[in-house]
Design a protein around this motif. Structure first.
Motif, mmCIF file in Angstrom:
data_model
loop_
_atom_site.group_PDB
_atom_site.id
_atom_site.type_symbol
_atom_site.label_atom_id
_atom_site.label_comp_id
_atom_site.label_asym_id
_atom_site.label_seq_id
_atom_site.Cartn_x
_atom_site.Cartn_y
_atom_site.Cartn_z
ATOM 1 N N PHE A 1 0.840 -1.204 0.000
ATOM 2 C CA PHE A 1 0.000 0.000 0.000
ATOM 3 C C PHE A 1 0.871 1.249 0.000
ATOM 4 O O PHE A 1 0.645 2.184 -0.785
ATOM 5 N N VAL A 2 1.899 1.284 0.857
ATOM 6 C CA VAL A 2 2.773 2.454 0.955
ATOM 7 C C VAL A 2 3.488 2.705 -0.374
ATOM 8 O O VAL A 2 3.660 3.853 -0.800
ATOM 9 N N SER A 3 3.881 1.641 -1.055
ATOM 10 C CA SER A 3 4.602 1.798 -2.329
ATOM 11 C C SER A 3 3.743 2.435 -3.409
ATOM 12 O O SER A 3 4.269 2.992 -4.381
ATOM 13 N N LYS A 4 2.433 2.382 -3.247
ATOM 14 C CA LYS A 4 1.523 2.958 -4.239
ATOM 15 C C LYS A 4 1.057 4.365 -3.874
ATOM 16 O O LYS A 4 0.313 4.993 -4.621
ATOM 17 N N MET A 5 1.460 4.849 -2.707
ATOM 18 C CA MET A 5 1.065 6.184 -2.278
ATOM 19 C C MET A 5 1.856 7.257 -3.017
ATOM 20 O O MET A 5 3.040 7.080 -3.306
#
Length: 468
Positions: free
Chosen positions: A401-405
């Motif tokens: 999720f963080v990598s897509k923020m």
């Protein structure tokens, strides 16, 4: 250079500030570890292997398939299951075989019973007025923190289909402006309750909470009608014209959370048709308003609250639950602080984290609409930032999720982290945030022509803490 030296001198001269900055740095390091080493064992309370881990840390990175660093062999351990993630080492996930506590089992029994009972609208025998009023003062002291936490809780509780589908069906919160109208109205109701006397029959706060109770009763009759019940089972935001974009994030949430989620408890189905607005739902609504603060105060700006203040907050919601029609055996807030905190953590682990591990576009669209709408009141917020803060609060690693923020959403997240860290370090900051929050509420009420907001209890104005 001089400024840097002066700053360091100031830190050295203030041990509390230095300790706070060190704590914030440690939190950043721990989050980095969670994101860089998501494939790790999480041992739950009661697991005998906890005693063998250094410093009691229940989280252990899995460095390779042959080096899991477990105190005992994982190959034959029934608590462990392995799955192969593309491009990564085999993952070890701890599955809980521990049954729900007797108290949680009791709450789960409420799934088949109507959410509004015949509780009389008078004070129950167990009510302690002094303790209840202490809870009201808690809201006035931590208004900003509690309202932020309520938003965070909504991001979590929207994962429950019995809460989500009626919202999609009514069409009253599927766009940011609609969501602002709905949840701002909820905020005004809440402010009315903790600034007024809900136990005095002639007081607007008493009339307001009974009006909400009546609305719940009517909605339950509507949703539990056989024809409406069938429509709710197939409702979706796509049918309302909100198609899923290519860059949606719900698949990333599922990928991250399915690694750590426990087995799902039977909270979404029951024998026969689904009973909407049941006693379990009402109990979990109490959790939504106070659970995260009780379970994770240090992450939500209320870490300085005393035991007595927490007792007051819990008793406040126990009283409101009675007025809302929650039967005593299903009242979430009937225990001590320690018992309530344990119940909150259990509900997160066994109910909401497993539900979040299954979210889809319906959830993401409604949660995004909610946060976009409420960003008019709580600036520098966004759905991705709020979800990441929820994961941080629940101590869940969400590296995918963080990598897509985006950078903007990551900036929002770190603003939140810094804000709540500074609240603990600089108590007067909370007074400023409360004042700013009150000012925004007053402004929205006065400039109502733009948003067409519904005022609490149908009144033209509502008392806010700034009026007291």
């Amino acid at each position: 250079m001089v400024a840097a030296v002066d700053t360091m001198a100031g830190v050295s001269a203030c041990p509390a500030l230095a300790g706070g900055l060190l704590q914030l740095s440690t939190c950043v390091d721990q989050e980095y570890l969670r994101e860089q080493c998501p494939h790790r064992v999480t041992l739950r309370d009661g697991d005998p292997r906890l005693s063998a881990l250094p410093d009691g840390d229940p989280h252990l990175p899995i460095l390779s398939s042959g080096n899991s660093h477990l105190p005992t062999s994982s190959a034959r351990d029934p608590h462990l299951s392995t799955s192969l993630i593309s491009g990564s080492a085999p993952e070890v996930v701890v599955r809980s075989s521990v049954l729900p506590s007797p108290r949680l089992n009791q709450l789960l029994e409420g799934i088949s019973y109507p959410g509004v009972s015949d509780n009389p609208p008078q004070p129950p025998p167990w009510l302690d007025r002094e303790m209840f009023n202490r809870g009201r003062k808690f809201y006035q002291r931590y208004l900003y923190c509690l309202c932020f936490t309520d938003l965070l809780s909504l991001v979590m509780t929207l994962s429950a289909e019995r809460a989500l589908k009626p919202l999609i069906y009514t069409g009253r919160s599927d766009t940011p402006i609609k969501a602002l109208r709905r949840y701002f109205s909820t905020l005004l109701h809440l402010i009315t309750w903790f600034t007024g006397d809900v136990w005095e029959p002639s007081h607007p706060a008493h009339k307001d909470i009974l009006a909400i109770r009546s609305i719940h009763c009517k909605l339950a009759q509507t949703f539990n009608n056989s024809a409406c019940n069938e429509k709710l089972s197939t409702i979706s935001v796509a049918k309302k014209g909100h198609e899923e974009p290519a860059d949606s994030l719900n698949s990333a949430i599922r990928q991250d959370l399915q690694r750590v989620a426990e087995d799902t408890l039977p909270t979404e189905t029951s024998d026969g048709p689904v009973v909407y607005i049941n006693q379990l739902d009402m109990s979990l609504t109490q959790y939504a308003f106070m659970g995260l603060v009780v379970a994770h105060p240090e992450k939500l700006g209320t870490g300085s609250a005393t035991e007595e203040e927490m007792v007051g907050l819990i008793h406040f919601w126990r009283g409101l639950g009675w007025l809302m029609g929650i039967e005593d055996q299903y009242n979430f807030c009937s225990g001590t602080v320690a018992e309530t905190k344990a119940l909150c953590l259990e509900v997160e682990r066994l109910i909401f984290i497993p539900l979040l591990a299954k979210v889809d576009w319906n959830y993401e669209h409604m949660a995004t609409s909610l946060i976009k709408g409420m960003s008019y009141i709580v600036p520098a917020t966004s759905y991705p930032a709020m979800f990441r803060y929820l994961a941080y609060t629940l101590d869940i690693a969400v590296p995918t999720f963080v990598s897509k923020m985006s950078y903007r959403h990551s900036f929002h997240y770190w603003v939140m982290r810094c804000t709540f860290a500074l609240i603990l370090l600089v108590p007067c900051l909370l007074l400023l945030l409360n004042h700013m929050f009150n000012s925004l509420i007053d402004k929205l009420q006065k400039d109502n022509s733009k948003f067409k907001l519904t005022m609490s209890g149908g009144s033209k104005s509502v008392a806010t803490p700034s009026d007291h």
